[in-house]
Design a protein around this motif. Structure first.
Motif, mmCIF file in Angstrom:
data_model
loop_
_atom_site.group_PDB
_atom_site.id
_atom_site.type_symbol
_atom_site.label_atom_id
_atom_site.label_comp_id
_atom_site.label_asym_id
_atom_site.label_seq_id
_atom_site.Cartn_x
_atom_site.Cartn_y
_atom_site.Cartn_z
ATOM 1 N N UNK A 12 0.804 -1.222 0.000
ATOM 2 C CA UNK A 12 0.000 0.000 0.000
ATOM 3 C C UNK A 12 0.841 1.279 0.000
ATOM 4 N N UNK A 13 1.912 1.382 0.789
ATOM 5 C CA UNK A 13 2.699 2.618 0.772
ATOM 6 C C UNK A 13 3.365 2.904 -0.570
ATOM 7 N N UNK A 14 3.456 1.908 -1.435
ATOM 8 C CA UNK A 14 4.069 2.080 -2.747
ATOM 9 C C UNK A 14 3.097 2.646 -3.773
ATOM 10 N N UNK A 15 1.830 2.715 -3.435
ATOM 11 C CA UNK A 15 0.794 3.087 -4.401
ATOM 12 C C UNK A 15 0.517 4.583 -4.348
ATOM 13 N N UNK A 16 0.777 5.261 -5.465
ATOM 14 C CA UNK A 16 0.570 6.707 -5.546
ATOM 15 C C UNK A 16 -0.735 7.093 -6.239
ATOM 16 N N UNK A 17 -1.477 6.119 -6.714
ATOM 17 C CA UNK A 17 -2.744 6.394 -7.398
ATOM 18 C C UNK A 17 -3.716 7.099 -6.447
ATOM 19 N N UNK A 18 -4.313 8.216 -6.868
ATOM 20 C CA UNK A 18 -5.318 8.865 -6.012
ATOM 21 C C UNK A 18 -6.424 7.869 -5.646
ATOM 22 N N UNK A 19 -6.678 7.740 -4.345
ATOM 23 C CA UNK A 19 -7.590 6.697 -3.865
ATOM 24 C C UNK A 19 -8.640 7.288 -2.931
ATOM 25 N N UNK A 20 -9.874 6.884 -3.159
ATOM 26 C CA UNK A 20 -10.989 7.277 -2.292
ATOM 27 C C UNK A 20 -11.491 6.051 -1.547
ATOM 28 N N UNK A 21 -11.621 6.179 -0.243
ATOM 29 C CA UNK A 21 -12.174 5.126 0.597
ATOM 30 C C UNK A 21 -13.554 5.578 1.067
ATOM 31 N N UNK A 22 -14.597 4.855 0.646
ATOM 32 C CA UNK A 22 -15.956 5.149 1.094
ATOM 33 C C UNK A 22 -16.387 3.972 1.964
ATOM 34 N N UNK A 23 -16.635 4.238 3.244
ATOM 35 C CA UNK A 23 -16.809 3.131 4.197
ATOM 36 C C UNK A 23 -18.027 3.337 5.090
ATOM 37 N N UNK A 24 -18.739 2.267 5.338
ATOM 38 C CA UNK A 24 -19.855 2.313 6.266
ATOM 39 C C UNK A 24 -19.369 2.255 7.707
ATOM 40 N N UNK A 25 -19.857 3.158 8.524
ATOM 41 C CA UNK A 25 -19.468 3.154 9.939
ATOM 42 C C UNK A 25 -19.956 1.907 10.661
ATOM 43 N N UNK A 26 -20.957 1.244 10.099
ATOM 44 C CA UNK A 26 -21.510 0.040 10.722
ATOM 45 C C UNK A 26 -21.134 -1.223 9.933
ATOM 46 N N UNK A 27 -20.043 -1.135 9.201
ATOM 47 C CA UNK A 27 -19.569 -2.306 8.449
ATOM 48 C C UNK A 27 -19.061 -3.352 9.437
ATOM 49 N N UNK A 28 -19.723 -4.493 9.492
ATOM 50 C CA UNK A 28 -19.338 -5.551 10.431
ATOM 51 C C UNK A 28 -18.397 -6.564 9.792
ATOM 52 N N UNK A 29 -18.239 -6.501 8.484
ATOM 53 C CA UNK A 29 -17.373 -7.444 7.774
ATOM 54 C C UNK A 29 -15.965 -6.878 7.620
ATOM 55 N N UNK A 30 -15.862 -5.639 7.197
ATOM 56 C CA UNK A 30 -14.571 -4.925 7.162
ATOM 57 C C UNK A 30 -14.759 -3.679 8.037
ATOM 58 N N UNK A 31 -14.573 -3.815 9.340
ATOM 59 C CA UNK A 31 -14.905 -2.742 10.291
ATOM 60 C C UNK A 31 -14.166 -1.430 10.023
ATOM 61 N N UNK A 32 -14.656 -0.332 10.592
ATOM 62 C CA UNK A 32 -14.071 0.991 10.360
ATOM 63 C C UNK A 32 -12.569 1.072 10.604
ATOM 64 N N UNK A 33 -12.045 0.302 11.547
ATOM 65 C CA UNK A 33 -10.599 0.322 11.775
ATOM 66 C C UNK A 33 -9.828 -0.101 10.531
ATOM 67 N N UNK A 34 -10.430 -0.964 9.722
ATOM 68 C CA UNK A 34 -9.803 -1.380 8.466
ATOM 69 C C UNK A 34 -9.687 -0.179 7.532
ATOM 70 N N UNK A 35 -10.746 0.599 7.440
ATOM 71 C CA UNK A 35 -10.738 1.793 6.591
ATOM 72 C C UNK A 35 -9.656 2.772 7.039
ATOM 73 N N UNK A 36 -9.560 2.967 8.344
ATOM 74 C CA UNK A 36 -8.566 3.908 8.862
ATOM 75 C C UNK A 36 -7.141 3.421 8.586
ATOM 76 N N UNK A 37 -6.944 2.111 8.664
ATOM 77 C CA UNK A 37 -5.612 1.570 8.375
ATOM 78 C C UNK A 37 -5.276 1.715 6.892
ATOM 79 N N UNK A 38 -6.245 1.459 6.033
ATOM 80 C CA UNK A 38 -6.029 1.702 4.607
ATOM 81 C C UNK A 38 -5.623 3.162 4.374
ATOM 82 N N UNK A 39 -6.345 4.066 5.020
ATOM 83 C CA UNK A 39 -6.087 5.494 4.854
ATOM 84 C C UNK A 39 -4.671 5.860 5.316
#
Length: 232
Positions: free
Chosen positions: A169-196
């Motif tokens: 992930x740190x090697x990727x310079x492509x502009x990226x948008x993360x759209x995440x549900x706060x109530x996502x029980x399968x890929x929880x919000x902490x996953x989104x924050x780590x991606x970010x």
């Protein structure tokens, strides 16, 4: 010529998952929704097979500088493809993506063929259980009635769980948008924050009262956020 947009569905997803996005953007984008060959027989690692399929699809359709949008497993495929072919992707959009952690309890199906159990697990995908329409439940139920399809589902889920993308992930310079549900029980919000945190050129938008598939559960809001990102 219209810019191309590639939409990648999840493990139990289908082309209809993207209806709202298609209706909103089809007049301005050349939209592609390849059906990922999850149920094919092959000798490759399952996730690698899906990435290879996407590589061949992009080459066959001569797609350049596409907007690539992936949900759940489709996001995982999109990440690997973008990392390997950054010249082919102008912007990357991830929603509920696997690759770091995913609580994919649908992948085991201990009660295969039990309709009410399948309805419960499909509803678990969403914040509002009513989003799990009868048609969607029936679609998943029919998959689970096929023993070989169930086997492929389990194999693909395990392949995704083995494939951590943290290092790339740190090697990727492509502009990226993360759209995440706060109530996502399968890929929880902490996953989104780590991606970010790991993606150097990323933006994170969290949606309240939303689960694992924002483009289905909150299509108008999803399209509004995506629209803003694409015109920047």
């Amino acid at each position: 010529m219209k810019q191309s947009m590639i939409l990648l569905h999840g493990l139990f997803g289908g082309l209809s998952n993207w209806d709202g996005v298609v209706q909103h953007f089809e007049s301005r984008y050349d939209i592609h929704i390849p059906l990922l060959p999850i149920f094919d027989y092959h000798l490759q690692d399952n996730l690698e097979y899906l990435v290879s399929f996407l590589e061949k699809y992009v080459h066959q359709h001569q797609l350049e500088q596409s907007v690539v949008i992936g949900n759940s497993l489709g996001g995982h495929v999109a990440i690997l493809f973008t990392h390997r072919h950054p010249d082919k992707v102008s912007r990357l959009v991830l929603t509920g993506s696997s690759g770091l952690y995913e609580n994919n309890s649908l992948g085991t199906f201990p009660k295969r063929g039990n309709y009410e159990y399948i309805r419960e697990r499909v509803a678990y995908t969403f914040y509002d259980p009513a989003t799990a329409s009868d048609a969607l439940v029936e679609e998943v139920f029919q998959i689970t009635r096929d023993r070989l399809k169930c086997l492929r589902i389990v194999q693909t889920a395990k392949s995704a769980q083995r494939n951590y993308v943290t290092a790339i992930l740190p090697e990727m310079q492509t502009p990226t948008l993360l759209i995440w549900g706060e109530e996502d029980k399968i890929a929880p919000p902490d996953v989104a924050r780590e991606f970010h945190e790991l993606l150097p050129n990323s933006e994170l938008i969290m949606l309240p009262a939303c689960g694992h598939a924002p483009m289905m559960e909150l299509p108008d809001r999803f399209n509004e956020i995506l629209e803003t990102f694409l015109i920047k």
